[in-house]
Design an enzyme around this catalytic site. Structure first.
Site, PDB file in Angstrom:
ATOM      1  CE  LYS A  24      15.374  11.216  -4.707  1.00 25.46           C
ATOM      2  NZ  LYS A  24      15.368  11.275  -3.283  1.00 25.46           N
ATOM      3  CE  LYS A  58       4.726  17.576  -7.736  1.00 22.89           C
ATOM      4  NZ  LYS A  58       3.882  16.689  -6.487  1.00 22.89           N
ATOM      5  N   PRO A  83       0.850  -1.139  -0.048  1.00 24.43           N
ATOM      6  CG  PRO A  83      -0.098  -1.005   2.225  1.00 24.43           C
ATOM      7  CD  PRO A  83       0.764  -1.965   1.041  1.00 24.43           C
ATOM      8  CD1 TRP A 116       9.655   0.605   8.336  1.00 24.91           C
ATOM      9  CD2 TRP A 116       8.506  -0.508   6.466  1.00 24.91           C
ATOM     10  NE1 TRP A 116       9.984   1.454   6.888  1.00 24.91           N
ATOM     11  CE2 TRP A 116       9.312   0.758   5.864  1.00 24.91           C
ATOM     12  CE3 TRP A 116       7.821  -1.039   5.702  1.00 24.91           C
ATOM     13  CZ2 TRP A 116       9.258   1.175   4.557  1.00 24.91           C
ATOM     14  CZ3 TRP A 116       7.798  -0.700   4.210  1.00 24.91           C
ATOM     15  CH2 TRP A 116       8.391   0.266   3.881  1.00 24.91           C
ATOM     16  CD  GLN A 138       9.446  -0.462  -0.238  1.00 25.05           C
ATOM     17  OE1 GLN A 138       9.603  -1.319   1.005  1.00 25.05           O
ATOM     18  NE2 GLN A 138       9.390   0.888  -0.443  1.00 25.05           N
ATOM     19  CG  ASP A 176       1.643   2.585   4.488  1.00 22.65           C
ATOM     20  OD1 ASP A 176       1.399   2.178   5.579  1.00 22.65           O
ATOM     21  OD2 ASP A 176       2.697   2.085   4.109  1.00 22.65           O
ATOM     22  CD1 TRP A 222       5.546  -4.177   2.773  1.00 25.50           C
ATOM     23  CD2 TRP A 222       5.745  -4.675   0.593  1.00 25.50           C
ATOM     24  NE1 TRP A 222       4.484  -4.894   2.415  1.00 25.50           N
ATOM     25  CE2 TRP A 222       4.582  -5.112   1.051  1.00 25.50           C
ATOM     26  CE3 TRP A 222       6.251  -4.929  -0.557  1.00 25.50           C
ATOM     27  CZ2 TRP A 222       3.518  -5.794   0.226  1.00 25.50           C
ATOM     28  CZ3 TRP A 222       5.219  -5.468  -1.582  1.00 25.50           C
ATOM     29  CH2 TRP A 222       3.747  -5.948  -1.026  1.00 25.50           C
TER      30      TRP A 222
END
Ligand SMILES: [Zn+2]
Ligand SMILES: [Zn+2]
Length: 1005
Positions: free
Chosen positions: A646, A649, A79, A573, A609, A118, A613
């Site tokens: 990277k 914005k 999520p 986590w 991850q 999440d 995760w």
């Protein structure tokens, strides 16, 4: 003009519009829901008594899921947080999570796809903190945990709408309406259950140890959170003088007259702020140390090896000895805030030299400053040697009152992280205790969320005992299939090997809580369900958040006192790692379903991850189920901006994904990302230009589709059968199609999503060879052959649509619908297995040779400067011992494509071709004829005529040769230009034919 033609002319604007139409079609007809509830299996079509599909013979064994209904294919969706708008990284993950489920759905499995959000943790807390302008944890406590938590709850789904928009637009099928949230009561109850399972298995314990904390968030962090935030920073490093107090065994070494001289041990540190907490020095027993005289009356001791490196500063060695000679020496504390405190426990052991195994001479002086409150080795040595414990800094990073001169200073002030270190340095310099200082660049951990430098800090925390289950985790990890494979033993394997006990307590607010209640008598109770807590407390529980459950107390069974919850919340986590159970409210609900489908078949996420995760899913599953949590995992890399930086914005260095999809379409974006190395855990630089370049095949494919539709017209084109495969071109493209299906199926069964690259290769073959070389067959008068070509092309497009469906769902649907769908949607159609008996290897080989010869021949034509429209007399193919034996059908293809009258085979040497470029009047005339046909057909196009329109051609020319060509080839010209008449005269357009200007006009009849 026909509708198809419109699309070809302006694909750029109409392609995204076509996708929008298809999105509406899917939604209106609930195609996604149908694909889940009634998967389009070739084996099982739904209903209570599934009929045998006609093509499945009764003898072949039934697959296991046929017996007990449809089998589930389980994938776990990691999520995301809705704290920001979705970016390319999310699109890549979403793409993998769309392609794989679509594929297995077509293979006949039910693939439920439930979206999750999440909700907990610092990302949300930070947003609320920013809005409330709180500066510290105390400010939050002032607001009140209840108010703060409710604020968090209200912010959780702020960007949910943006996500829905992007996910829909990219064509990902997932149920967002019935999404689960980690803040739901059901979810949180399952997290408690997981906790209690671990507790009951003896895998949870509490310990006081050195941890990394974020002084701004005022909480501990786990090993993987710490690993996330390493950055290069500039700090101060200092060499500090610790004065030896004893009349030591070294004293006699100091020559007469100087026995009052001061002897110092020099220690080196990059965290001067910890010096106030110094209680010991450590040396290595076996390390060589030397005594130096530097200034009059001042002697220093450092490791000999380091002294050699700093030879200019330590020129005069007086004596060398082993470290064990230093052990036990007393030294004068740098500060007296704690050393004078008589109540300080173990004070008698403080400010002495100890031996420690971790001392090395790689960096520093070989003399290590020990502050047990601020380092793991220090803490361990402190426990071993019963050192006093001085923690002069609070969890908030502020120096305590006792350290008078520095009280109230933050050890790492955000405006200038070195400020306090400089203060301490100045103080020491003033007392003559600073030997040297310099700037020092090193990698230092920061809070992954708020970027504050972390502190190494002794505190208490709850842990999951990873050490205990690690052998099992390593064993189970062998069962997991990784894409790319190197991550299994590499990134993931290495992380597992080095994994340490997992600190799960956080001193925060908006999270699941640690379900432990304690009494002052020491009694502890771990609660694993809502019901349990309700029974004990006699209260109705509808929410498990901190501000609610902290008020719930009950009577201690042992002493009759009050059981209160411990204040800590749980690492987020832990929640993410519990999602397989919690998303289904297991074991309170869905017990059977869960157990039949664990572990999951597939998960996918980014490479970061592996330590998060993926790791936590594996740890918890090993702990509570003795199993791995997932069988297959696809790991993606990072999408960087075009400049390799990277995506940011602030820098505005990448195009908005929604705008990209609205301009080019979602399928081209899907193709570009899926074909790229980002699917194999490598990074890519996102380039709009590259994307446009690599996705031209969409246009080519749509042109092939309109070509088919134009020639099929109203004809009823039936299914292709084996007996129809007569022409080598039909045999060849069918073999190529089945071969492509076979390759993609094999790769997709192994989770290689880059198999998508086979599709444009095939489309190129289809367009530039099959359709190109079959053109005359479609136009021709041989009705039987024409029908064979149409059948072949129809089947090719129809199967191609099905192969494309999981990857490029819009284009696949478009083609399928345009061809006349046989079920409602291509996504309700089963995955077609490759028809191996149609993969004719000999045909494929021969055609490859033919194309190689043509390639060589065209290069020769190019060299000779003769246009392909100009026929030439012959092409000689030279090769070893007539290796190339091809039948007339293939030779004819070479003649046609090369525009040569004759193909001659000759022996000798490597494969090569030779052209006979001598021109005869006949060849020239034929070349002119081709020029004329091309010019006339261009005029037809310009006037908007279609193949249904017949034409009259008017021409005027003074050129004798051209006139002759018109007369001699009149019939052929009429045939090739769909004209009924060729007439002299009429005012036309000036057109150049072989350098001569003539007048041409085309009129519709
Ligand atoms: Zn922080
Ligand atoms: Zn008690």
């Amino acid at each position: 003009m026909t509708k198809e033609k419109d699309k070809n002319i302006d694909r750029k604007s109409s392609f995204p519009a076509m996708e929008e139409e298809i999105l509406n079609f899917w939604e209106k007809n609930k195609i996604f829901e149908k694909s889940v509830n009634n998967p389009p299996s070739p084996l099982y079509q739904g209903g209570k008594n599934p009929p045998y599909p006609p093509f499945r013979k009764e003898k072949s064994p039934l697959p296991p899921f046929f017996k007990g209904g449809i089998k589930d294919y389980v994938f776990y969706d990691g999520p995301p947080f809705a704290t920001g708008t979705p970016h390319y990284g999310h699109i890549v993950a979403s793409l993998m999570k769309d392609i794989v489920p679509r594929y297995w759905t077509m293979k006949g499995y039910r693939v439920e796809r439930r979206w999750g959000w999440d909700c907990h943790g610092l990302p949300i807390e930070n947003i609320v903190e920013k809005e409330a302008k709180t500066k510290s944890k105390k400010d939050i406590e002032k607001i009140g945990v209840e108010k703060f938590n409710e604020q968090c709850r209200s912010k959780v789904l702020v960007y949910a709408k943006e996500w829905e928009k992007t996910v829909r637009r990219m064509g990902r099928w997932v149920d967002m309406e019935n999404s689960y949230k980690t803040m739901d009561l059901d979810y949180m109850e399952s997290v408690w259950w997981v906790f209690k399972e671990l507790w009951d298995k003896g895998l949870i314990y509490k310990d006081y140890r050195s941890m990394h904390i974020c002084p701004r968030c005022e909480t501990t962090l786990s090993q993987s959170e710490v690993a996330e935030g390493y950055k290069m920073v500039k700090d101060l490093s200092v060499m500090v003088k610790f004065e030896i107090m004893d009349k030591t065994p070294l004293t006699p070494l100091l020559k007469g007259g100087e026995d009052k001289a001061n002897v110092y041990l020099l220690a080196w540190t990059t965290t001067p702020w910890t010096l106030i907490g110094n209680v010991a020095l450590a040396v290595g027993e076996k390390i060589d140390y030397s005594l130096f005289k530097v200034d009059a009356g001042e002697y220093y001791i450092i490791a000999s090896e380091q002294a050699r490196k700093l030879a200019n500063r330590f020129p005069q060695i007086l004596k060398s000895f082993k470290g064990k000679n230093l052990v036990g020496l007393k030294y004068k504390p740098l500060f007296d805030y704690y050393a004078k405190d008589e109540k300080l426990e173990n004070r008698e052991n403080g400010w002495k030299v100890y031996s420690a195994p971790f001392v090395t001479t790689e960096e520093g002086t070989g003399v290590v400053h020990i502050a047990p409150a601020f380092g793991e080795d220090d803490m361990n040595l402190g426990k071993k040697e019963k050192l006093p414990f001085v923690q002069h800094v609070g969890m908030d990073g502020v120096i305590k009152e006792e350290a008078k001169d520095f009280a109230g200073l933050h050890v790492k002030p955000t405006d200038d992280v070195m400020k306090t270190d400089v203060e301490i340095m100045k103080y020491l310099a003033g007392k003559g205790l600073l030997f040297s200082k310099e700037k020092y660049e090193h990698s230092y951990p920061h809070c992954w969320r708020c970027e504050t430098p972390l502190l190494n800090y002794a505190t208490s925390s709850w842990f999951v005992n990873i050490t205990k289950i690690k052998p099992k985790m390593l064993k189970l990890a062998k069962k997991i299939n990784w894409v790319p494979a190197h991550i299994k033993e590499g990134r993931f394997g290495n992380w597992l090997e080095g994994a340490r006990d997992w600190s799960i307590s956080r001193q925060r607010f908006w999270a699941s809580v640690i379900p432990i209640w304690e009494c002052s008598c020491g009694e502890r109770k771990v609660i694993g369900s809502v019901e349990e807590l309700e029974k004990l407390s006699g209260e109705k529980i509808t929410d498990l958040h901190k501000h609610i459950v902290d008020r719930i107390t009950f009577k201690c069974e042992k002493c009759g006192g009050v059981m209160k919850r411990i204040p800590d919340v749980i690492d987020c986590w832990f929640e993410s790692g519990s999602m397989p159970y919690a998303q289904r409210h297991y074991p309170f609900e869905n017990k059977k379903k869960f157990e039949a489908n664990f572990p999951a078949e597939f998960i996918a996420e980014g490479v970061d991850q592996t330590r998060a995760w993926f790791y936590y899913l594996h740890a918890i599953a090993t702990g509570i189920k003795g199993s791995h949590a997932f069988k297959n995992v696809v790991v993606n890399g990072i999408v960087l901006a075009e400049d390799g930086k990277k995506m940011s914005k602030r820098l505005n260095n990448y195009p908005d994904p929604i705008k990209v999809m609205d301009k080019y379409g979602a399928d081209p974006l899907r193709y570009y990302l899926c074909a790229s190395p980002v699917m194999k855990a490598d990074n890519i630089n996102f380039s709009e230009k590259d994307m446009a370049e690599q996705t031209r095949f969409f246009n080519i494919l749509l042109n092939v589709l309109s070509f088919y539709k134009m020639f099929a017209g109203d004809l009823k084109v039936e299914n292709l059968e084996k007996k129809d495969l007569v022409n080598v071109l039909d045999k060849w493209i069918t073999a190529r199609l089945e071969q492509t299906k076979q390759i993609i199926t094999e790769k997709m069964d192994n989770y290689d999503l880059q198999s998508i690259r086979e599709i444009p290769i095939f489309i190129n073959d289809l367009s530039t060879w099959y359709v190109r070389r079959s053109r005359d067959r479609f136009k021709g008068e041989d009705e039987v052959d024409k029908m064979r070509a149409l059948k072949t092309l129809r089947r090719t497009l129809y199967h191609l649509a099905r192969v494309m469906a999981p990857f490029m769902p819009f284009t696949a649907e478009h083609i399928y619908q345009e061809l006349g769908a046989d079920v409602e949607s291509v996504h309700l159609k089963e995955w077609a297995p490759a028809k191996k008996e149609w993969i004719d290897k000999k045909v494929l080989e021969k055609m490859e040779r033919v194309r190689k010869i043509v390639e060589l021949g065209l290069a020769e034509r190019d060299k000779a400067g003769i246009k392909v429209r100009q026929p030439i007399a012959s092409l000689k193919i030279k090769n070893q011992k007539s290796k190339i034996k091809i039948s007339e059908d293939y030779v004819q293809l070479i003649r046609d494509e090369m525009n040569v009258k004759d193909v001659i085979f000759a022996e000798g040497g490597e494969l090569a071709v030779e052209l006979d470029t001598r021109m005869t009047p006949e060849l020239v005339a034929e070349g002119v004829k081709r020029e004329l046909v091309r010019a006339i057909n261009n005029l037809r196009k310009e006037t908007g005529m279609t193949i249904q329109d017949r034409a009259v051609i008017y021409y005027q020319t003074e050129n004798k040769e051209i006139k002759e060509v018109f007369e001699k080839f009149s019939e052929e010209i009429k045939k090739d230009t769909l004209a009924d008449e060729v007439r002299l005269g009429g005012e036309g357009k000036a057109v150049k034919i072989n350098g001569e200007e003539i007048s041409l006009k085309v009129e519709s009849l």
